[in-house]
Design an enzyme around this catalytic site. Structure first.
Site, PDB file in Angstrom:
ATOM      1  N   CYS A   1       0.871  -1.206  -0.226  1.00  0.00           N
ATOM      2  CA  CYS A   1      -0.141  -0.098   0.029  1.00  0.00           C
ATOM      3  C   CYS A   1       0.841   1.333   0.088  1.00  0.00           C
ATOM      4  O   CYS A   1       2.078   1.254   0.691  1.00  0.00           O
ATOM      5  CB  CYS A   1      -0.835  -0.120   1.265  1.00  0.00           C
ATOM      6  SG  CYS A   1      -1.863   1.350   1.336  1.00  0.00           S
TER       7      CYS A   1
ATOM      8  N   GLU B   1       1.516  -4.326  -5.139  1.00  0.00           N
ATOM      9  CA  GLU B   1       0.367  -5.119  -5.333  1.00  0.00           C
ATOM     10  C   GLU B   1      -0.772  -4.520  -6.186  1.00  0.00           C
ATOM     11  O   GLU B   1      -0.688  -3.215  -6.012  1.00  0.00           O
ATOM     12  CB  GLU B   1      -0.001  -5.361  -4.106  1.00  0.00           C
ATOM     13  CG  GLU B   1       0.538  -6.353  -2.994  1.00  0.00           C
ATOM     14  CD  GLU B   1      -0.095  -6.849  -1.798  1.00  0.00           C
ATOM     15  OE1 GLU B   1      -1.283  -6.507  -1.513  1.00  0.00           O
ATOM     16  OE2 GLU B   1       0.556  -7.010  -0.487  1.00  0.00           O
TER      17      GLU B   1
END
Length: 422
Positions: free
Chosen positions: A273, A307
């Site tokens: 993140c 990600e």
């Protein structure tokens, strides 16, 4: 407080007692945006009293980040919306795939469900249902009051507050200004927990083990969710390490942004993140964080990738960073280089390199492999573009004090031969 059912299909007062118009949930109206333009939008929810009602609207075709609470003065029947700019009044023209992707990202266009595969579409619908309504309009954070973008799962007694007060040093969240003022005068913290692993001038980065600093990292994730749509990590944070970027002055280390990564990622994700807080955006900090994540990958001797999915702003930042790194390498290239060699030199995955080169239109597929086809003039022209210029902030190698054995992080090379663990 008036209930949702009590607000459906009824004439509403505008606050001065005079009846105005009937506004129904789940119907589409012309809504005036904060920039003065009008756009079609669906009314999703209501809040307030009989005398003062606000409506939560989602603008057709735009990212949910732009959803907001509006009063009835900004809502008109769609039939009267001759001044709508719902899909922009521009002559229709055929766009290439790359042009459409750039247009959608820049203009915050949300990908329609019918353009997703069935599994992704189902997950997206479930996520949207859970996070559909954003009740917190803004946060007070340090010297800033910041408009929020998305729902965040704060505890029930906090989640429907219009404004939250958050300490910029310890990240404790509060409902009332008086509590916040008192806390600021008493808070003993002036920097994040963990170890400072980078310092150059007033820029500092702290490495924080979520297992040892659970409350701080949970609060960091809740804060981040206010500005990230697809963030799902809030409480199960122990497998992660946070890298917190700060601006340092005599008052302390002020949180600018951060990225998290798994302690050991089987997929070689170097970012789980990533976020730059809105007051600090467009100052080069986003690309600095991206470069920092790749510097850690280089020291681990591995390639890395963030990600997915990335936010629309995340996609723009990563594509800009990847383009700059690759173009900067290619401008001094003598001879040829393969995609694999580029990957080993930059720590960017081959897939990310190929997609970036395709966007730049400097790669071709020939005899089963991708071949870079570019002239020095093409590279020079690309580097003149504002999107691909060198970042204003870059990581200074000699200021980074970090090793792969810290905090139980294991080199990916070592885990290929033995099972990884904490």
């Amino acid at each position: 407080m008036m209930t949702q059912a009590g607000m459906d299909n009824k004439k509403i007062n505008n606050g001065n007692g005079s009846p105005t118009k009937s506004i129904n949930l789940n119907e589409v109206y012309a809504v005036k945006r904060s920039d003065g333009s009008w756009r079609s939008a669906e009314v999703i929810q209501t809040r307030g009293t009989q005398d003062c009602v606000e409506y939560y609207v989602h603008y057709s075709g735009l990212n949910r980040r732009l959803d907001e609470w509006v009063n009835s003065d900004r809502i008109e029947n769609i039939k009267n919306g001759n001044h709508l700019i719902g899909n922009d009044e521009q002559p229709e023209r055929k766009l290439t795939r790359n042009q459409k992707r750039k247009h959608d990202e820049i203009n915050h266009v949300q990908t329609p469900y019918d353009e997703m595969d069935p599994t992704t579409a189902a997950l997206e619908r479930e996520h949207e249902d859970f996070t559909k309504i954003k009740y917190c309009d803004s946060i007070v954070f340090g010297t800033y009051e910041v408009d929020t973008w998305y729902f965040s799962p704060y505890p029930e007694e906090y989640e429907k507050c219009k404004r939250l007060y958050i300490c910029e040093f310890c990240l404790r969240y509060m409902k009332f200004a008086r509590t916040y003022i008192k806390h600021k005068s008493q808070c003993p913290h002036r920097k994040p927990p963990g170890e400072e692993i980078y310092r150059h001038d007033s820029i500092s980065v702290y490495e924080i083990d979520a297992k040892e600093n659970k409350i701080y990292c949970q609060n960091l994730c809740l804060l981040a969710k206010l500005f990230l749509d697809h963030k799902t990590l809030y409480f199960d944070i122990e497998p992660f390490i946070m890298y917190v970027l700060c601006e340092v002055d005599k008052e302390g280390a002020h949180l600018v942004g951060y990225f998290s990564k798994e302690r050991n990622s089987p997929e070689n994700h170097n970012v789980a993140c990533i976020l730059t807080l809105p007051p600090y955006q467009r100052k080069g900090y986003g690309k600095f964080l991206i470069q920092f994540s790749y510097e850690l990958s280089k020291r681990d001797g591995q390639v890395g990738t963030p990600e997915k999915p990335l936010s629309d702003l995340g996609k723009l930042s990563y594509r800009s960073y990847w383009s700059w790194v690759l173009l900067d390498f290619l401008k001094d290239l003598q001879g040829t280089v393969s995609i694999k060699e580029l990957s080993n030199l930059t720590s960017i995955t081959e897939d990310d390199i190929i997609s970036t080169l395709q966007m730049l239109n400097i790669v071709k597929y020939w005899k089963g492999q991708h071949i870079i086809c570019v002239t020095p003039k093409q590279v020079e022209e690309h580097l003149k573009s504002e999107n691909y210029r060198a970042p204003s902030l870059t990581v200074q190698q000699d200021c980074l004090k970090w090793g792969v054995k810290k905090l139980g992080i294991k080199s990916t090379r070592a885990t290929k031969k033995q099972k990884s663990g904490d």
